[in-house]
Each structure stands twice: as C-alpha cells, then as structure tokens.
Write an enzyme that holds these catalytic residues in place. Structure first.
Site, PDB file in Angstrom:
ATOM      1  N   GLU A 135     -20.727  27.241 -38.111  1.00  0.00           N
ATOM      2  CA  GLU A 135     -21.346  27.949 -39.415  1.00  0.00           C
ATOM      3  C   GLU A 135     -20.847  27.696 -40.552  1.00  0.00           C
ATOM      4  OE1 GLU A 135     -24.160  29.645 -38.732  1.00  0.00           O
ATOM      5  OE2 GLU A 135     -24.008  28.620 -36.438  1.00  0.00           O
ATOM      6  N   SER A 196     -36.490  27.266 -39.898  1.00  0.00           N
ATOM      7  CA  SER A 196     -36.493  28.260 -38.805  1.00  0.00           C
ATOM      8  C   SER A 196     -36.292  29.691 -39.380  1.00  0.00           C
ATOM      9  CB  SER A 196     -36.036  27.870 -37.416  1.00  0.00           C
ATOM     10  OG  SER A 196     -34.564  27.752 -38.006  1.00  0.00           O
ATOM     11  N   TYR A 244     -38.010  14.197 -47.115  1.00  0.00           N
ATOM     12  CA  TYR A 244     -37.868  15.218 -46.306  1.00  0.00           C
ATOM     13  C   TYR A 244     -36.833  16.304 -47.017  1.00  0.00           C
ATOM     14  CZ  TYR A 244     -36.260  18.551 -42.561  1.00  0.00           C
ATOM     15  OH  TYR A 244     -36.186  19.528 -41.716  1.00  0.00           O
ATOM     16  N   TYR A 255     -20.414  21.191 -45.716  1.00  0.00           N
ATOM     17  CA  TYR A 255     -21.355  22.011 -44.765  1.00  0.00           C
ATOM     18  C   TYR A 255     -22.792  20.968 -45.096  1.00  0.00           C
ATOM     19  CZ  TYR A 255     -24.315  25.283 -42.426  1.00  0.00           C
ATOM     20  OH  TYR A 255     -24.987  25.999 -41.463  1.00  0.00           O
ATOM     21  N   LYS A 259     -30.146  18.518 -40.621  1.00  0.00           N
ATOM     22  CA  LYS A 259     -31.022  18.544 -41.340  1.00  0.00           C
ATOM     23  C   LYS A 259     -31.085  17.254 -42.107  1.00  0.00           C
ATOM     24  CE  LYS A 259     -31.034  23.563 -42.280  1.00  0.00           C
ATOM     25  NZ  LYS A 259     -29.704  23.779 -41.554  1.00  0.00           N
TER      26      LYS A 259
END
Length: 363
Positions: A135, A196, A244, A255, A259
């Site tokens: 994370e 999401s 995209y 990070y 994606k």
C-alpha cells in the site's frame, strides 16, 4: 530516492546469539532478466542474482507467513516448482515460530488490529522479521508501532531490502508476457478509466472531473459501468481504447501499481498521475506514457489526446518502443513469499534492525 531506513551497525543486543552484521541486506534477485537500456534511456535495473554463501548453500530455510494479507488465507506455493526458488520451506502454522528462520508480517493486518505481532519475548536467536507492504504511505497507518522491530523491508520501493515491483519490463523472449507490436489500426474509443475506490478528496477524482469537461472519459468498475460481458478483464476492455487513465490513489515515491501495467499490456497509452515523470522513467522509456504534469493545464492535455487520436503516425510514436519487450507482473502473494524466502536464504547470519521505518517509507 528519499531517505533510506538507517540500519544498526551491530545486531540488536536484545537478541541472544545474534551474529555480527555485515553491511546492508542484499536485495533479492528476482529473475535472470534485468531492466535494459532502451533508446538511450537507462531504466531501473532489477538486482542480479547473488551467489549463496557456501556455508548456507545446502541448508533449507523456513519462512513463517505470520499474517495472510488482508486476512484472506491462500494456499502456499511450492517455491521450487512454481518459481524455481530452491531451499525454501513456507509455512503458516504459528507453532513453527520457535524454529522459523524468518517471519513475514503483512503491515495492514497488524496495524488494523486484525492480528497481533509475533511474540518478541520468545523470539529465537537470529530470526529475521520481514515487513511486507504494497500500500502507499497514505494507506499505511500506525508505522510508529513497528519501529526497530523488523530486520528486512519488502515493498514496491526500489530501495527496499527486498524489491519486487508491481510490474517491470523484460526482454521479449524472457520470462514475461510479450508486448504486441505497435499498430496503426484505429481503436474505436478514446479514453477509459477503471476505478473501484472512488474518494472525492483524491487528486485523481478531481483530475477526472476536470478532464471530462473537455473529452469523453468512459468510467468502469464499482464507481462506473460494469465491464461488458464477454471481455472479462481490464486488459481486454482497455484494448478498445487509445488511452487509459492510470491514476494512482495517492502520489508517493515508486508507488506505480498494476494500473500502469494493465495499460501497457493492453497496448493503450497510459496517462499517468502518481510520482514524478522522472520516477516513472525508471520503469518505462519517456515516450511510453503521458504524464499529467507535462501540460500547463488539463485542457491542454485533453487537446493533445484528441490530436493524437486523429493522427496515427504521431500516436504510434508513443507505442514504437514496445518492439522486443515483454512484461512481468509478479503474482500476489505466492511469488512475494518465495522472493522473500530467497532473500532470507542469501542473508543467513546477518541480523540488522530497520530504524526509522516511518521516515523512510513516508519519504
């Protein structure tokens, strides 16, 4: 790349039998392939495999998976059969703690209170604790609780002791998914975004609102439309689009998540919001993506995307680099366990302590 966690030059005095340390821990060798020098741009190099110490080369090591990430128990892989990693025994049985060579602790589970830390009072001599976290710092609470407890860090950050990113380039005929050749064929749609976790306060949501004032953005996922039946995956969906939006939920050093790599695999040009352009260029050549910071305004970015979509010759300039390359996307979480175990085996006899974990990871 920010501040590295400072290491003690001597092993912790609270651990009986801990041996003298010898410099920094070795970063794990993932595969024989490394990042390459592409089009004159030096990309980030994955660490080369390091020879095992002859004294420990024949010894198996046991890595205890103390917490399955996010509380979801998964079968443990056979490291040799699945990833070619020899000499590693994985277990998630707590009773193995007294004789485990290493203990892997997933940050979120202990920070959220879903699991307790291993019992340090009965920690065996020389046992390494490995801190694993994928994370971003914005979603990594209570780091202060873990200061000076761990010996090894493992994350997406290139300056982790064990570095395994969300994705990386390899030679096309290496251990990866080949990237399709660039094509001048027009795609029917302009821009897609799959999201999401929609949080109004995030920079990516503000960016989307602004961009959608100038061009059509098709939004999918829990925050948008469902992925059409028959496509089944983000990659298949994105193959219909020129661009995209690879927008990270927060902006921090290294990070760069799946994606970006979903767009690369699909052959769409990623429009990125995350760390700096310089940081992205350690993973991809500069023409392989469009950074939102490249433009004086969102309106100017929108105009550039429209211009590219109408000019295939210019658009292919963002795709030509793909020739000769493949993509490796490590499998969560089995590959991470085996990579950690491989690093553990290479550093037997070294027991350093990670200091300033918070300062390093939030830098």
């Amino acid at each position: 790349m920010g501040v590295r966690p400072r290491r003690s030059r001597e092993c912790s005095k609270t651990r009986p039998g801990a041996s003298k340390c010898d410099g920094h821990f070795l970063t794990a060798g993932l595969v024989a392939a490394t990042f390459l020098v592409l089009l004159g741009v030096s990309l980030l190099h994955l660490p080369e495999p390091v020879a095992l110490d002859p004294a420990t080369a024949v010894r198996e090591v046991t890595l205890l998976i103390w917490t399955h990430p996010f509380g979801r128990k998964r079968p443990l892989p056979d490291c040799l059969a699945r990833y070619g990693v020899d000499g590693c025994v994985l277990t998630d049985e707590p009773r193995a703690y007294p004789h485990a060579d290493g203990v892997l602790v997933h940050h979120r589970d202990v920070a959220s209170g879903g699991a307790e830390l291993p019992p340090e009072a009965t920690r065996p001599p020389g046992q390494k604790w490995i801190w694993i976290n994928y994370e971003s710092p914005s979603h990594t609470p209570a780091l202060w609780r873990l200061e000076e407890l761990f010996n090894v860090t493992m994350s997406y950050r290139a300056d982790s002791d064990v570095f395994l990113p969300y994705g990386y380039l390899v030679q096309k005929h290496g251990d990866g998914q080949p990237l399709s050749e660039p094509s001048r064929t027009s795609r029917p749609r302009l821009v897609a975004w799959v999201v999401s976790n929609w949080v109004e306060s995030q920079a990516r949501v503000a960016f989307y609102y602004h961009l959608s004032q100038y061009i059509q953005v098709d939004v999918f996922g829990r925050a948008g439309r469902s992925i059409p039946e028959g496509l089944g995956s983000v990659v298949r969906l994105v193959r219909r689009y020129h661009f995209y939006l690879a927008l990270e939920n927060s902006q921090h050093t290294d990070y760069i998540t799946e994606k970006l790599w979903n767009a690369v695999l699909a052959g769409a040009v990623p429009v990125v919001l995350g760390p700096t352009r310089k940081n992205y260029e350690r993973f991809l050549p500069p023409e392989a993506f469009i950074h939102v910071d490249d433009f004086p305004s969102v309106e100017a970015l929108a105009g550039y995307l429209l211009a590219l979509s109408r000019d295939p010759a210019r658009l292919i300039g963002h795709l030509r680099w793909r020739t000769g390359f493949g993509l490796r996307q490590p499998t969560f979480w089995g590959e991470h366990y085996c990579t950690a175990c491989k690093a553990l085996r290479k550093t037997m006899g070294q027991t350093q302590v990670v200091r300033d974990l918070t300062q390093w990871f939030e830098s």
